[in-house]
Structure formats: structure tokens, C-alpha cells
Enzyme design. Structure first.
Site, PDB file in Angstrom:
ATOM      1  N   ASN A  92      79.891  36.712  38.780  1.00 48.38           N
ATOM      2  CA  ASN A  92      79.611  37.779  39.740  1.00 48.38           C
ATOM      3  C   ASN A  92      78.850  38.891  39.018  1.00 48.38           C
ATOM      4  OD1 ASN A  92      80.184  40.455  41.128  1.00 48.38           O
ATOM      5  ND2 ASN A  92      80.988  39.015  42.632  1.00 48.38           N
ATOM      6  N   SER A 133      78.449  36.098  45.365  1.00 45.52           N
ATOM      7  CA  SER A 133      78.288  37.404  46.004  1.00 45.52           C
ATOM      8  C   SER A 133      79.562  37.624  46.804  1.00 45.52           C
ATOM      9  CB  SER A 133      77.060  37.398  46.910  1.00 45.52           C
ATOM     10  OG  SER A 133      76.766  38.710  47.334  1.00 45.52           O
ATOM     11  N   GLU A 134      80.278  38.724  46.542  1.00 52.10           N
ATOM     12  CA  GLU A 134      81.644  38.833  47.046  1.00 52.10           C
ATOM     13  C   GLU A 134      81.732  39.018  48.560  1.00 52.10           C
ATOM     14  OE1 GLU A 134      80.340  40.977  44.814  1.00 52.10           O
ATOM     15  OE2 GLU A 134      80.917  43.055  45.236  1.00 52.10           O
ATOM     16  N   ASN A 135      80.590  39.229  49.212  1.00 55.81           N
ATOM     17  CA  ASN A 135      80.629  39.251  50.679  1.00 55.81           C
ATOM     18  C   ASN A 135      80.686  37.853  51.277  1.00 55.81           C
ATOM     19  OD1 ASN A 135      77.982  39.281  49.513  1.00 55.81           O
ATOM     20  ND2 ASN A 135      77.133  39.494  51.558  1.00 55.81           N
ATOM     21  N   SER A 164      86.802  34.743  49.564  1.00 53.06           N
ATOM     22  CA  SER A 164      85.957  35.235  48.473  1.00 53.06           C
ATOM     23  C   SER A 164      86.800  35.963  47.433  1.00 53.06           C
ATOM     24  CB  SER A 164      84.891  36.175  49.038  1.00 53.06           C
ATOM     25  OG  SER A 164      84.039  36.613  48.015  1.00 53.06           O
TER      26      SER A 164
END
Lengths: 234, 207
Positions: free
Chosen positions: B23, B45-47, B87
Site C-alpha cells: 500500500n 488501494s484501500e478504497n 479492504s
């Protein structure tokens, strides 16, 4: 039971009340329930608390409800894109509860899954841990976070069938499934309602059991940070 | 000459190994993607995305496809999408090998502050607290000093913390330091920066 409604206003009829807690899907302006937010603005419901990762921008998303002072409190992880938000918060007009992003997502997932609390490493030793129960598991500290059960969930999906089975598109999924799960009533807006049987049952992202009302509509789908490479690099 | 933003990103890319799920934070960390070369790295991508591709070509932007900085991006043949709860399940669950993040301050005990300046800036921690609590290795990339020339590598952080004792390695414009027992250990100096210069620019204890 008929779940499909003709408009956002019709779907919200009888559901809204002053002071309620609303869980909203979306990340930034991506995958936000823009039609339902507009309809809540039009309805004039007041003193709302929103559990939502972000607060939109000044003129789009939850930002439009900040302009009309309909929001009392935000439970969010990041609110950096909204000047009106800053103004109201720094002026003491708006309450803000910062939640780490993963904690907020899990609070929604847990609340919708019958889990009233869970322990997490996130935020241990920071401001976020203040006033929360600390428990040691296997020599490591964890803090207790509560599940969220919202009075209403408003979410955005790509497609739905008339039973509320949902399919999301790309990163517009984000907070929408956990937000949908945690609401006592969940209203979803989609780009397209498709006939029953046309969604592959193995490819449904959220089953219709979580969805009570559905509307279809045109979405602006605004882009917050348009970043590109020149076509010549192709 | 101290490293510039791109040289810091290139140095940070050396931290990544074949097969890693990684990340990257906003700012200089985003540039790290330009320097991974032939290594098989999957960016999270943490979304809600694994396998993040480059920015789209002009005219090919998709409002439904953004990164955690809300920038339009593209997908790859390996891409997978998922919701925010999953996530952060993979982040908190230690499945992500490393995070490369920016910082306002970092301390010799590994404390990190990068989310809030009281009274000034109300933005929020986003996913940073979850990332530093959960990922295998935390690498911070930052300027060694602030605009006033004061060290941002401190004995203890003055700003509200993002995580306590979470940083493993610090890459600045002046060099690379590891968090070890009793303080920081110099791993390398930037090209043309002497060890004395690095020490002089650092408030933290160097062992």
C-alpha cells in the site's frame, strides 16, 4: 413485497425523521448516493448524524446538507475536501467523531452482523483510544470499538434486480455494502434496475435481504481529482 | 546533494520485493510505483482494489475507478475489487506486506504522526491508523527537516500520533534510518551527504 419506488423522494417517504442516524456509502465522491442526498436536502430533515467516510465537497455529496445546516454530527475518517465543513466544525456548529477508516467500515459491518463490539489494534496509543476499553490478547493491546446500527442506510450500486440483489462497479463499491448492512432500513439508488434472473447469482455482491427500497436514476458521478496521462504516451 | 522527491521514491522502491502486496500513501509514496521496475508488485488501494494501474489516458477517465487519493486510475489484468470492510480486513489482518507512507513527524521509538495539527488542520486519519497497525512493515518517506530547518526526526513526537512504535524504516532526503533498540541506526546517507551532516540534522538519538 414491492421494493422498487418511483423516485428518491417516494423511497424516503415515511422513513426520515429529525435527529436520525444515517449510514451513507461512498468514498470521496465515488459511489455516493447522490440522488438520495439531494432528496434528503429537499425534505429538510434536521439534526442528522451521518456515518460516512467523507463529507463530500461544498456543492456535492453530503456537502449540500452542510450548506443547509441539516447535519449535526459526522462520523468520518477524512473530511479534508470541504471548506464549509471546516468552517462549521472550527466554529463549533458541527460535531465530528473521527474514526479510522477501517474501524468505521468494520463498525458498520459488525453492526449489520449482530456484533455489538469488536477489538482492534487500530488506534492503540493514540487519541482514538481515549476512553475505550483496552484488552490484551496474546500479549498485544487492543481497543474495543462498537458496531454501528443506523436508523437508515443510503447507498449507491450499479445494478439491482427488483428483489434488491446488488452489483457494484469497480471502486464505487467501497463503503456501500457495509453501510447497507448496518441500516434498520436500507434504500439503494442504482443506475439500472434489471429483470429478475438477469444477474448471475454467483456474481451478486450484496444479496437483496439487506435492501428494502430501490430507485433508479441518472447519476452525475462527479470526478474529484481528474488525473491523466497524455494520449501521445500511448 | 540531498535526494529529491524522485530519488527518495526510487530509494523507497528498493524496499519492495518480488511478490509483495503493498500500500502506497499519498504524496511522495505514490511516486514509488514509477520505480518498481520488473518486480512483481501488487498495489493495494484501500478504497477497495488490488492491482492498481497507472493514471488513465486523457479522455479515458472512469468516475467509478479512483485511488485512495481520489485520483482517477486504471485497472490491470490482475485487478480485484472489494468493499471497504474486506479492504481493511486484509490490512488489519496482516496480509499486506508493507506500507510506504508520508509523515509530519517520526520519533526514535517508531511513533508516527501524520494526520493532525491541532487547531490548524482538521482532515482526518483516513486509513493511516489501520495501515500502520496492521501491515507487515511500515516505511516512512519524508523530508528530514521542516521549512524552518527543524528536524522532523525527533526524540518524541509533538503532534497527535497515528501509531505508537509502528515505524520500521525512515527514508528522508538525507538518508535512510532504521528504528532499533535505543534509537535510530543509520543505514545509508544520501549521495553527497555525510554522516555528520545527517546526525546534525536529526534530533532523535542515533545509536
Amino acid at each position: 413485497m414491492k421494493k422498487v419506488y418511483g423516485s428518491a423522494a417516494e423511497a424516503l417517504d415515511g422513513v426520515l425523521s429529525d435527529g436520525m442516524l444515517i449510514a451513507a456509502g461512498g468514498f470521496g465522491l465515488c459511489g455516493i448516493p447522490e440522488l438520495l442526498l439531494q432528496a434528503i436536502k429537499d425534505a429538510g430533515t434536521k439534526n442528522l448524524t451521518f456515518a460516512s467516510n467523507n463529507a463530500g465537497v461544498d456543492d456535492f455529496g453530503i456537502g449540500i446538507l452542510l450548506q443547509t445546516k441539516q447535519v449535526k454530527k459526522m462520523i468520518s475518517s477524512y473530511v479534508g475536501e470541504n471548506k464549509e465543513f471546516m468552517r462549521q466544525y472550527l466554529g463549533g456548529e458541527l460535531e465530528l467523531e473521527f474514526n479510522p477508516q477501517g474501524t468505521l467500515a468494520e463498525r458498520m459491518r459488525a453492526g449489520g452482523s449482530g456484533i455489538p463490539g469488536f477489538y482492534t489494534k487500530t488506534g492503540v496509543g493514540t487519541q482514538i483510544a481515549e476512553g475505550k476499553e483496552v484488552k490484551v490478547f496474546d500479549g498485544e493491546e487492543y481497543i474495543l470499538e462498537r458496531g454501528i446500527v443506523a436508523d437508515l442506510s443510503i447507498v449507491k450500486a450499479w445494478k439491482a434486480d427488483d428483489t434488491g440483489n446488488l452489483v457494484f462497479r469497480k471502486t464505487a463499491r467501497n463503503f456501500n455494502p457495509p453501510a447497507a448492512m448496518c441500516g434498520k432500513v436500507c434504500i439503494v439508488e442504482v443506475e439500472e434496475i434489471v429483470p429478475r434472473g438477469s444477474l448471475d447469482p454467483d456474481s451478486i455482491h450484496l444479496p437483496g435481504i439487506y435492501v428494502h427500497r430501490i430507485i433508479q436514476g441518472e447519476h452525475e458521478k462527479r470526478i474529484e481529482q481528474r488525473t491523466t496521462r497524455p494520449q501521445e504516451e500511448k | 546533494m540531498p535526494w529529491d522527491r524522485n530519488q527518495m521514491a526510487a530509494r523507497a522502491a528498493q524496499e519492495l520485493e518480488d511478490g509483495m502486496y503493498v500500500n502506497l500513501g499519498i504524496g511522495i509514496p505514490t511516486l514509488v510505483a514509477n520505480y518498481v521496475g520488473d518486480k512483481d508488485i501488487t498495489l493495494q488501494s484501500e478504497n477497495g482494489m488490488l492491482g492498481m494501474g497507472p493514471f488513465p489516458f486523457e479522455g479515458e477517465e472512469d468516475a467509478d475507478l479512483i485511488n485512495a487519493g481520489k485520483q482517477t486510475i486504471t485497472e490491470l489484468s490482475r485487478t480485484a475489487y472489494f468493499d471497504s470492510a474486506m479492504s481493511f480486513g486484509m490490512i488489519r489482518g496482516g496480509k499486506i506486506a508493507a506500507a510506504i507512507l508520508g509523515a509530519m513527524e517520526v520519533a526514535e521509538n517508531g511513533d508516527l504522526a501524520n494526520w493532525m495539527i491541532p487547531g490548524k488542520l482538521v482532515k482526518g486519519m483516513g486509513g493511516a491508523m489501520d495501515l500502520v497497525a496492521g501491515v507487515g512493515r511500515v516505511v516512512v518517506v519524508m523530508d528530514h527537516q521542516n521549512k524552518a530547518g527543524e528536524s522532523k526526526v525527533l526524540k518524541s513526537c509533538t503532534l497527535p500520533l497515528t501509531g505508537k512504535g509502528v515505524v520500521d524504516r525512515i527514508i528522508t532526503n538525507l538518508g535512510v534510518l532504521d528504528v532499533v533498540e535505543g534509537g535510530l541506526k543509520i543505514v545509508e546517507c544520501a549521495d553527497g551527504v555525510s554522516e555528520d551532516e545527517l546526525r546534525a540534522a536529526t534530533e532523535a538519538t542515533i545509536v
